[in-house]
Design a protein around this motif. Sequence first.
Motif, PDB file in Angstrom:
ATOM      1  N   ASP A 211      86.629 146.271   4.197  1.00 12.75           N
ATOM      2  CA  ASP A 211      87.202 147.614   4.238  1.00 12.75           C
ATOM      3  C   ASP A 211      88.376 147.623   5.203  1.00 12.75           C
ATOM      4  OD1 ASP A 211      87.400 150.438   3.803  1.00 12.75           O
ATOM      5  OD2 ASP A 211      86.434 150.735   5.754  1.00 12.75           O
ATOM      6  N   THR A 212      89.526 148.097   4.719  1.00  9.07           N
ATOM      7  CA  THR A 212      90.726 148.183   5.559  1.00  9.07           C
ATOM      8  C   THR A 212      91.124 149.621   5.835  1.00  9.07           C
ATOM      9  OG1 THR A 212      92.225 148.163   3.649  1.00  9.07           O
ATOM     10  CG2 THR A 212      91.565 146.025   4.551  1.00  9.07           C
ATOM     11  N   GLY A 213      90.310 150.563   5.327  1.00  6.40           N
ATOM     12  CA  GLY A 213      90.654 151.968   5.472  1.00  6.40           C
ATOM     13  C   GLY A 213      91.385 152.546   4.276  1.00  6.40           C
ATOM     14  N   LEU A 214      91.858 151.677   3.380  1.00  3.79           N
ATOM     15  CA  LEU A 214      92.509 152.150   2.165  1.00  3.79           C
ATOM     16  C   LEU A 214      91.476 152.710   1.195  1.00  3.79           C
ATOM     17  CD1 LEU A 214      95.046 149.266   1.365  1.00  3.79           C
ATOM     18  CD2 LEU A 214      95.617 151.585   2.128  1.00  3.79           C
ATOM     19  N   PRO A 215      91.854 153.667   0.351  1.00  3.99           N
ATOM     20  CA  PRO A 215      90.957 154.089  -0.727  1.00  3.99           C
ATOM     21  C   PRO A 215      90.567 152.893  -1.582  1.00  3.99           C
ATOM     22  CG  PRO A 215      92.796 155.607  -0.541  1.00  3.99           C
ATOM     23  CD  PRO A 215      93.108 154.446   0.367  1.00  3.99           C
ATOM     24  N   PHE A 216      89.397 152.960  -2.198  1.00  2.00           N
ATOM     25  CA  PHE A 216      88.861 151.815  -2.933  1.00  2.00           C
ATOM     26  C   PHE A 216      89.835 151.304  -3.985  1.00  2.00           C
ATOM     27  CE2 PHE A 216      86.554 149.896  -6.453  1.00  2.00           C
ATOM     28  CZ  PHE A 216      85.813 148.935  -5.797  1.00  2.00           C
ATOM     29  N   ASP A 217      90.425 152.197  -4.768  1.00  2.00           N
ATOM     30  CA  ASP A 217      91.285 151.740  -5.859  1.00  2.00           C
ATOM     31  C   ASP A 217      92.506 151.007  -5.333  1.00  2.00           C
ATOM     32  OD1 ASP A 217      92.326 154.320  -4.953  1.00  2.00           O
ATOM     33  OD2 ASP A 217      93.660 154.246  -6.696  1.00  2.00           O
ATOM     34  N   GLN A 218      93.032 151.419  -4.186  1.00  2.00           N
ATOM     35  CA  GLN A 218      94.200 150.752  -3.614  1.00  2.00           C
ATOM     36  C   GLN A 218      93.821 149.381  -3.044  1.00  2.00           C
ATOM     37  OE1 GLN A 218      96.589 153.204  -0.999  1.00  2.00           O
ATOM     38  NE2 GLN A 218      96.063 155.063  -2.151  1.00  2.00           N
ATOM     39  N   LEU A 219      92.666 149.308  -2.378  1.00  2.00           N
ATOM     40  CA  LEU A 219      92.203 148.016  -1.856  1.00  2.00           C
ATOM     41  C   LEU A 219      91.943 147.044  -3.001  1.00  2.00           C
ATOM     42  CD1 LEU A 219      91.293 146.311   0.555  1.00  2.00           C
ATOM     43  CD2 LEU A 219      89.008 147.324   0.309  1.00  2.00           C
ATOM     44  N   GLN A 220      91.356 147.540  -4.086  1.00  2.00           N
ATOM     45  CA  GLN A 220      91.092 146.684  -5.238  1.00  2.00           C
ATOM     46  C   GLN A 220      92.394 146.261  -5.922  1.00  2.00           C
ATOM     47  OE1 GLN A 220      88.749 148.361  -8.554  1.00  2.00           O
ATOM     48  NE2 GLN A 220      87.379 146.611  -8.289  1.00  2.00           N
ATOM     49  N   ALA A 221      93.352 147.159  -5.995  1.00  2.00           N
ATOM     50  CA  ALA A 221      94.653 146.807  -6.572  1.00  2.00           C
ATOM     51  C   ALA A 221      95.342 145.736  -5.733  1.00  2.00           C
ATOM     52  CB  ALA A 221      95.532 148.048  -6.679  1.00  2.00           C
ATOM     53  N   GLU A 222      95.166 145.802  -4.421  1.00  2.00           N
ATOM     54  CA  GLU A 222      95.714 144.767  -3.538  1.00  2.00           C
ATOM     55  C   GLU A 222      95.039 143.429  -3.803  1.00  2.00           C
ATOM     56  OE1 GLU A 222      95.433 143.905   1.182  1.00  2.00           O
ATOM     57  OE2 GLU A 222      96.238 145.876   0.629  1.00  2.00           O
ATOM     58  N   GLN A 223      93.730 143.459  -3.996  1.00  2.00           N
ATOM     59  CA  GLN A 223      92.999 142.236  -4.344  1.00  2.00           C
ATOM     60  C   GLN A 223      93.548 141.629  -5.629  1.00  2.00           C
ATOM     61  OE1 GLN A 223      89.175 142.679  -6.215  1.00  2.00           O
ATOM     62  NE2 GLN A 223      88.251 141.047  -4.973  1.00  2.00           N
ATOM     63  N   ILE A 224      93.786 142.465  -6.631  1.00  2.00           N
ATOM     64  CA  ILE A 224      94.294 141.986  -7.916  1.00  2.00           C
ATOM     65  C   ILE A 224      95.695 141.390  -7.754  1.00  2.00           C
ATOM     66  CG2 ILE A 224      95.034 142.722 -10.211  1.00  2.00           C
ATOM     67  CD1 ILE A 224      92.757 144.838 -10.075  1.00  2.00           C
ATOM     68  N   ALA A 225      96.542 142.035  -6.963  1.00  2.00           N
ATOM     69  CA  ALA A 225      97.905 141.539  -6.754  1.00  2.00           C
ATOM     70  C   ALA A 225      97.883 140.171  -6.070  1.00  2.00           C
ATOM     71  CB  ALA A 225      98.703 142.541  -5.933  1.00  2.00           C
ATOM     72  N   LYS A 295      94.817 153.090  -9.113  1.00  2.00           N
ATOM     73  CA  LYS A 295      95.732 151.949  -8.980  1.00  2.00           C
ATOM     74  C   LYS A 295      95.139 150.673  -9.572  1.00  2.00           C
ATOM     75  CE  LYS A 295      98.819 154.338  -6.762  1.00  2.00           C
ATOM     76  NZ  LYS A 295     100.071 154.762  -7.460  1.00  2.00           N
ATOM     77  N   ALA A 296      93.849 150.451  -9.386  1.00  2.00           N
ATOM     78  CA  ALA A 296      93.230 149.231  -9.914  1.00  2.00           C
ATOM     79  C   ALA A 296      93.066 149.304 -11.424  1.00  2.00           C
ATOM     80  CB  ALA A 296      91.882 148.996  -9.240  1.00  2.00           C
ATOM     81  N   VAL A 297      92.779 150.485 -11.955  1.00  2.00           N
ATOM     82  CA  VAL A 297      92.713 150.648 -13.402  1.00  2.00           C
ATOM     83  C   VAL A 297      94.059 150.315 -14.029  1.00  2.00           C
ATOM     84  CG1 VAL A 297      92.462 152.349 -15.258  1.00  2.00           C
ATOM     85  CG2 VAL A 297      90.807 152.312 -13.382  1.00  2.00           C
ATOM     86  N   GLN A 298      95.124 150.726 -13.374  1.00  2.00           N
ATOM     87  CA  GLN A 298      96.462 150.406 -13.860  1.00  2.00           C
ATOM     88  C   GLN A 298      96.715 148.903 -13.828  1.00  2.00           C
ATOM     89  OE1 GLN A 298      99.299 152.649 -11.534  1.00  2.00           O
ATOM     90  NE2 GLN A 298      98.263 154.596 -11.911  1.00  2.00           N
ATOM     91  N   ALA A 299      96.198 148.208 -12.806  1.00  2.00           N
ATOM     92  CA  ALA A 299      96.502 146.787 -12.608  1.00  2.00           C
ATOM     93  C   ALA A 299      95.642 145.868 -13.468  1.00  2.00           C
ATOM     94  CB  ALA A 299      96.319 146.421 -11.129  1.00  2.00           C
ATOM     95  N   ILE A 331      94.333 155.694 -20.219  1.00  2.00           N
ATOM     96  CA  ILE A 331      94.614 154.532 -19.367  1.00  2.00           C
ATOM     97  C   ILE A 331      95.336 153.436 -20.145  1.00  2.00           C
ATOM     98  CG2 ILE A 331      92.692 155.042 -17.834  1.00  2.00           C
ATOM     99  CD1 ILE A 331      91.094 152.803 -19.207  1.00  2.00           C
ATOM    100  N   GLY A 332      95.802 153.760 -21.346  1.00  2.00           N
ATOM    101  CA  GLY A 332      96.602 152.810 -22.110  1.00  2.00           C
ATOM    102  C   GLY A 332      95.832 151.992 -23.117  1.00  2.00           C
ATOM    103  N   TRP A 333      94.586 152.385 -23.401  1.00  2.00           N
ATOM    104  CA  TRP A 333      93.768 151.641 -24.354  1.00  2.00           C
ATOM    105  C   TRP A 333      93.994 152.129 -25.776  1.00  2.00           C
ATOM    106  CZ3 TRP A 333      89.784 153.461 -27.568  1.00  2.00           C
ATOM    107  CH2 TRP A 333      89.044 152.471 -28.238  1.00  2.00           C
ATOM    108  N   LYS A 334      94.022 151.186 -26.717  1.00  2.00           N
ATOM    109  CA  LYS A 334      94.082 151.503 -28.137  1.00  2.00           C
ATOM    110  C   LYS A 334      93.028 150.679 -28.859  1.00  2.00           C
ATOM    111  CE  LYS A 334      99.058 152.465 -28.142  1.00  2.00           C
ATOM    112  NZ  LYS A 334     100.386 152.078 -28.720  1.00  2.00           N
ATOM    113  N   ALA A 335      92.353 151.294 -29.821  1.00  2.00           N
ATOM    114  CA  ALA A 335      91.301 150.583 -30.568  1.00  2.00           C
ATOM    115  C   ALA A 335      91.915 149.472 -31.400  1.00  2.00           C
ATOM    116  CB  ALA A 335      90.545 151.557 -31.457  1.00  2.00           C
ATOM    117  N   LYS A 336      91.295 148.292 -31.370  1.00  2.00           N
ATOM    118  CA  LYS A 336      91.750 147.157 -32.182  1.00  2.00           C
ATOM    119  C   LYS A 336      90.963 147.063 -33.481  1.00  2.00           C
ATOM    120  CE  LYS A 336      92.982 146.169 -27.850  1.00  2.00           C
ATOM    121  NZ  LYS A 336      92.588 147.010 -26.698  1.00  2.00           N
ATOM    122  N   PHE A 337      89.749 147.523 -33.461  1.00  2.00           N
ATOM    123  CA  PHE A 337      88.910 147.551 -34.649  1.00  2.00           C
ATOM    124  C   PHE A 337      87.984 148.746 -34.501  1.00  2.00           C
ATOM    125  CE2 PHE A 337      86.977 144.849 -31.463  1.00  2.00           C
ATOM    126  CZ  PHE A 337      85.699 145.371 -31.359  1.00  2.00           C
TER     127      PHE A 337
END
Length: 344
Positions: A211-225, A295-299, A331-337
């Motif tokens: 935990d760095t104090g960032l909101p969860f989604d931002q910390l997770q987005a940082e992990q992904i980056a 932010k993490a959903v976007q990433a 969130i940018g999802w489209k059905a494939k089937f």
Amino acid sequence: MDKKIGFLSFGHWRDAAGSQTRSAGDSLVQTIELAVAAEELGVDGAFVRVHHFERQLASPFPLLAAIGARTRHIEIGTGVIDMRYENPLYMAEEAAAADLISGGRLQLGVSRGSPETALNGAYAFGYQPPEGTSVADLAREKTTIFLDAISGKAMARTDPARTGISGGLAIQPQSPGLRERIWWGAGTRQTAQWAAGLGLNLQSSTLLSEDTGLPFDQLQAEQIALYREAWRGPGEPRVSISRSVLPITEEIDRIYFGGQENEDQVGLLEGVRSRFGRTYAGEPDRIAEELANDKAVQAADTILFTVPNQLGVAYNARILETIVKHIAPAIGWKAKFRNQDALR
């Protein structure tokens, strides 16, 4: 990369009032049935958690093979297998068999495991880290052996007395392409970077053991980056995250989930200050807007939605239908089937 969605089931069962999964058999069969229903809705993935010594799903490969035999399109996978408990060569055989049965749809998440009820549970299975090493070291070493085995490397030698030659033997069967569909469940930024260096896809759940104090989604987005920056594998890696999403569309939903906490939680996990992601409970339109700003959903390219499996197949299929119709497109999802009749 196209956005994908899937469900993640813990496979709980308990003989208690209100539970639709009174036994292990109920949980297993209903997981298969939910995967079939999810595929009809156009959902991309059916994933299961793996826990030992608990009333949850524990032996994933028979279950995944059964799902693979009953479906045609949906990805099947784990989130995650605790490698501390595994014989990596036997696991390589089982994984390849399940992948072949499904026609190459296995997306296998592995890791060093999570906090558990059992005291030194892996030791009860016959596994103990060598002196001077940790259980995390043991899990990583087994993962390396497993990766070698599914890649076709020689894991044993022929017996010259029987074959007349001395040569290497690979695990059988082999399933082409499986090595590129292995994921590491990372709970920190550092372990995500380690996975990238090994050429493993990334799974990140609703918990980070830092935990760095960032909101969860931002910390997770940082992990992904950081993971993407450290990537050393061929091609483009995949990244999945999990979200607890409980859309409220009927009064029964409000009774079950109306009081859910909608904020991050911070606490100690095995003595480490950790951050737990929030639950998204409420009207579908509001959840869609909140996830679109996550932010993490976007990433990430794959979003796994946890399901309250004890409420039964029909209830969870309705949750997934709401996600497909009213939340995932935001969130940018489209059905494939899709089985069009399933959405009418």
